[in-house]
Design an enzyme around this catalytic site. Structure first.
Site, PDB file in Angstrom:
ATOM      1  N   GLN A   1     -35.143 -11.882  14.163  1.00 53.97           N
ATOM      2  CA  GLN A   1     -34.162 -10.840  14.467  1.00 53.97           C
ATOM      3  C   GLN A   1     -32.841 -11.154  13.785  1.00 53.97           C
ATOM      4  OE1 GLN A   1     -34.182  -9.787  18.580  1.00 53.97           O
ATOM      5  NE2 GLN A   1     -32.594  -8.258  18.385  1.00 53.97           N
ATOM      6  N   ASP A   2     -32.095 -12.069  14.359  1.00 53.07           N
ATOM      7  CA  ASP A   2     -30.773 -12.453  13.878  1.00 53.07           C
ATOM      8  C   ASP A   2     -30.857 -13.830  13.236  1.00 53.07           C
ATOM      9  OD1 ASP A   2     -28.427 -11.006  14.164  1.00 53.07           O
ATOM     10  OD2 ASP A   2     -27.656 -12.255  15.777  1.00 53.07           O
TER      11      ASP A   2
END
EC number: 3.2.2.27
Length: 229
Positions: free
Chosen positions: A63-64
């Protein structure tokens, strides 16, 4: 043949889109103003540098990027040698220990050897401010990585997508399951790994799929570059 296409071939037009240029400009402006942004600029697109489009066998969606000092280097879940192994990756190693005969947990979290075998380690957002999770989530990276997934879906065949957690699963909703092999499980984070990531057997299933297609399976034992020479 499709697998001779490069990222440059299929992304050149996308990289000229106004939203993408705005994303790059925003990140550059933050760096210039003294805000620490991870990963370093030279590493932002490492996932594409280490795994060419025609070589993609497996996609693991993160995701991040990690937002601590020295962690993020452009490959999802991976950290540079010498950096403590993050909890989600430790849980990935536990699953590997439990399912891959002979796998022993390495003392590092550097996954370049996976990437060089065709495992695209793709974060859906490619930059983050230091110490601020999801701080760049609305900059336009999601649009870009949606396009990347769409291009893999379109130009490749028989790719294994490992979708862990609801974010990755929503992101992967566009994948054609007739053309590709999609495996879903909870995220390996300590918050959710016990809800079905442990025991999902994804690393074994991915290799079984590749072998059935006559392709070389992934050696999931991460080795440092000097060890693999």
């Amino acid at each position: 043949m499709a697998n001779e296409l490069t990222w440059h071939d299929v992304l050149a037009e996308e990289k000229q889109q106004p939203y993408f240029l705005n994303t790059l400009q925003t990140v550059a402006s933050e760096r210039q103003s003294g805000i620490t942004v991870y990963p370093p600029q030279k590493d932002v697109f490492n996932a594409f540098r280490f795994t060419e489009l025609g070589d993609v066998k497996v996609v693991i969606l993160g995701q991040d990027p990690y937002h601590g000092p020295g962690q993020a280097h452009g490959l999802a879940f991976s950290v540079r040698p010498g950096i403590a192994i993050p909890p989600s990756l430790l849980n990935m190693y536990k699953e590997l220990e439990n399912t891959i005969p002979g796998f022993t947990r390495p003392g590092h979290g550097y996954l370049e050897s996976w990437a060089r075998q065709g495992v695209l380690l793709l974060n859906t957002v490619l930059t983050v401010r230091a110490g601020q999770a999801h701080s760049h989530a609305s900059l336009g990276w999601e649009t870009f990585t949606d396009k990347v997934i769409s291009l893999i879906n379109q130009h490749r065949e028989g790719v294994v997508f490992l979708l862990w957690g609801s974010h990755a699963q929503k992101k992967g909703a566009i994948i054609d399951k007739q053309r590709h092999h999609v495996l879903k499980a909870p995220h390996p984070s300590p918050l959710s790994a016990h809800r079905g990531f442990f025991g999902c057997n994804h690393f074994v299933l991915a290799n079984q799929w590749l072998e059935q297609r006559g392709e070389k399976p992934i050696d999931w034992m991460p080795v440092l570059p000097a060890e693999s020479e």
